[in-house]
Design a protein around this motif. Sequence first.
Motif, short mmCIF file in Angstrom:
data_model
loop_
_atom_site.label_atom_id
_atom_site.label_comp_id
_atom_site.label_asym_id
_atom_site.label_seq_id
_atom_site.Cartn_x
_atom_site.Cartn_y
_atom_site.Cartn_z
N GLN A 125 52.75 102.46 45.80
CA GLN A 125 53.15 101.70 46.94
C GLN A 125 52.31 101.69 48.13
O GLN A 125 52.43 100.75 48.89
N SER A 126 51.32 102.29 48.07
CA SER A 126 50.20 102.68 48.89
C SER A 126 49.24 101.26 48.80
O SER A 126 48.04 101.09 49.24
N GLY A 127 49.60 100.78 47.50
CA GLY A 127 48.65 99.72 47.13
C GLY A 127 47.45 100.10 45.98
O GLY A 127 46.60 99.32 46.10
N THR B 243 53.23 109.43 41.91
CA THR B 243 52.87 108.11 41.56
C THR B 243 53.57 106.86 42.30
O THR B 243 52.66 105.93 42.44
N ALA B 244 54.67 107.08 42.61
CA ALA B 244 55.13 105.98 43.30
C ALA B 244 54.58 105.67 44.72
O ALA B 244 54.27 104.72 45.06
N MET B 245 54.29 106.94 45.35
CA MET B 245 53.44 106.77 46.61
C MET B 245 52.12 106.11 46.41
O MET B 245 51.44 105.26 47.22
N GLN C 128 43.66 105.65 38.81
CA GLN C 128 42.63 106.05 39.68
C GLN C 128 42.92 107.62 39.98
O GLN C 128 42.25 108.24 40.10
N PHE C 129 44.44 107.85 40.20
CA PHE C 129 44.74 109.02 40.61
C PHE C 129 44.77 110.02 39.43
O PHE C 129 44.64 111.11 39.73
#
Length: 289
Positions: free
Chosen positions: A192-194, A187-189, A199-200
């Motif tokens: 951090q990917s904006g 979830t950090a990824m 949505q994930f």
Amino acid sequence: TSTGSITVLGLGPMGRAMVTAFRNRGIEVTVWNRSPDKAEAMAEFGATTAATVAEALDANEVAVLSLTDYAAMYDVLNQAANHLGRKVIVNLSSDSPERARAGAAWVRSHGAEFLSGGVMSAGDNLDHPASYLFYSGPREVFDAHAGLLRPLGPQEYLGVDDGLAQVFYQGLLTVFHPWLLAFDQATAMIAQSGHDIAQFLPYALRSNAAFPYFMEAIAARNRTGGHAELAGLRMMHAGARHIVDASAEVGVDAALSRTAEAFWHNAIDASARLGRPVSTYELMRTPGT
Ligand code: NDP
């Protein structure tokens, strides 16, 4: 056999949830806690406060322990070891299987019966449909008190080995802890990917459906020693690198994925050295292979 009353020693979040569960089923509960304020707070739920461990043990045949670990059990029960005779101690604290076995022997040496348990709960929510308890120890002791303990949740009696409840409990947490951290990393990824974690989430939930398939396949494979294929190891190693890179590209700590990467790398290495495919399962069973 059990009566409709029980003692609870240890009133952290889990012990408090246990008191509530017993009280909701009309069971009389006597409580004791090292810090007395937590015991007094249980009066609100109709629990009786014992001033000492001795008083708490004397109050009922069965005492449930919900403490940080087995070391705490000795701290607590040594305050009244001569009150243990003919009691039933049910330790639902987490610890290593060996410490549970040693604790069982110690309690029995003081004339009490002993059961070890592990609370497989969703946090301290004993009412959650996924929550249940593991028990191990003498079958007849479990059978005699299963009815009294039933308010804590559905029960799984595993076997006579006093360490078994902790073997299974720690086994499941072995899977759970990396999973929690992996979900933080994932979830950090995303963030951090904006992109939006919301949505994930549906896709994360959807991937859950594949886990039973993998668990069954891996269990079947590992029961027979855990075979591997070199192509599979190489594919996983390459995959692990991509995960590390995806995190690193957006400044997310990839230590967990680096550990996974190292396992695949070591398996490929060991396979080359031994001239046959070596699985990560085999590596874990025999570190240094
Ligand atoms: P803790 O692990 O923090 O246990 C706290 C209790 O242990 C308190 O009553 C504390 O007393 C007592 N205690 C700790 N050390 C000592 C000691 N040396 N002497 C006397 N008492 C001591 O909280 P939990 O209630 O969350 O957990 C209890 C057990 O249940 C743990 O083994 C945990 O792993 C397990 N568990 C917890 C879950 C959860 O979600 N909470 C889920 C599943 C299992 P004091 O109040 O005085 O500090």
